[in-house]
Design an enzyme around this catalytic site. Sequence first.
Site, short mmCIF file in Angstrom:
data_model
loop_
_atom_site.label_atom_id
_atom_site.label_comp_id
_atom_site.label_asym_id
_atom_site.label_seq_id
_atom_site.Cartn_x
_atom_site.Cartn_y
_atom_site.Cartn_z
CG HIS A 197 -0.08 -3.45 4.01
ND1 HIS A 197 -0.74 -3.40 2.97
CD2 HIS A 197 -0.63 -3.36 4.76
CE1 HIS A 197 -1.64 -2.86 3.39
NE2 HIS A 197 -1.61 -2.98 4.61
CG HIS A 222 -6.31 -1.33 2.36
ND1 HIS A 222 -5.98 -0.03 3.41
CD2 HIS A 222 -5.55 -1.85 3.88
CE1 HIS A 222 -4.90 0.29 4.53
NE2 HIS A 222 -4.47 -1.33 4.95
#
Length: 330
Positions: A56, A218
């Site tokens: 991320h 995700h």
Amino acid sequence: MKMLINTPETVVADALRGMALAHPELRVDVEGRVVVRGDAPVAGKVGLVSGGGSGHEPLHGGFVGYGMLDAACPGEVFTSPVPDQMVRAAAAVDGGRGVLFIVKNYTGDVLNFNMAAELAEDEGIQVASVLVNDDVAVTDSLFTAGRRGTGATLFVEKIAGAAAEEGAPLERVEALARRVNESSRSFGVALGACTTPAKGSPTFDLPAGELELGVGIHGEPGRERRAMMTSGEIADFAVDAVLTDLRPTEPVLLLVNGAGATPLLELYGFTAEVHRVLAARGVTVARTLVGDYVTSLDMAGASVTLCQADEELLRLWDAPVQTAGLRWGR
């Protein structure tokens, strides 16, 4: 899939080694998987610790530094860090006024940070925790009970970090972090799937000509799939989803966040459309941040995060920050 890596097993360690070389102002423990600001612990200052699965970036390691986080704990790709990392981080940044854990609402993160808080307190470190759960797309998802933590994490870390830098006590920093989370909502859209190094192929199937509305960071499913829409149509949908849940009575901070593979040319065009929709809905935008900040590896797409901000939150947002991923005013 072609990836600029050595092996999937070493991808996080390799990235941390590179981060250490690029940012000597940080202390990067490659083996222990902790990134700490170089001057930590700062005496008399509340320490801020966050973390989560890698993939991320720049979240979270890229937000370690003056005016933001004191430490971050990177897990494996899309996998929570472990409690030992979090305890090491807390010990490294405890300046005598306690430590605040900032936790995105994913089951592994929540369980491990809760365990770490207990272990840290056993070692005499005062710990408070704040949960970030800003995603309005779905109530429960593959990784969560309740709403997912996404773009508002940046707002929480920046504003709480500024307050801590000013010397605010733990109770005040915690309260501000909670207020920012409660005042923030996000909604994400995927135009293409992401690829994890371990899998080496797209993590979900998104046919050509379709997009996922409300995707998670995700690749978790969102609300629905539709045929590809224009930037303006996507802005209409995303902003409506956010404003259905958040009804701001004050100006807002706006984050238009790239998912990792969407160029700034597209993100800036999308930002113009988001501003158009907000203006039509009577929402004043006080500050706008555009770019890749809470990414999903190489996912194509973007998210919109709004945070209702009074004068105090705006002042703390504008306060100086100096990190690898965010810097101004210093």
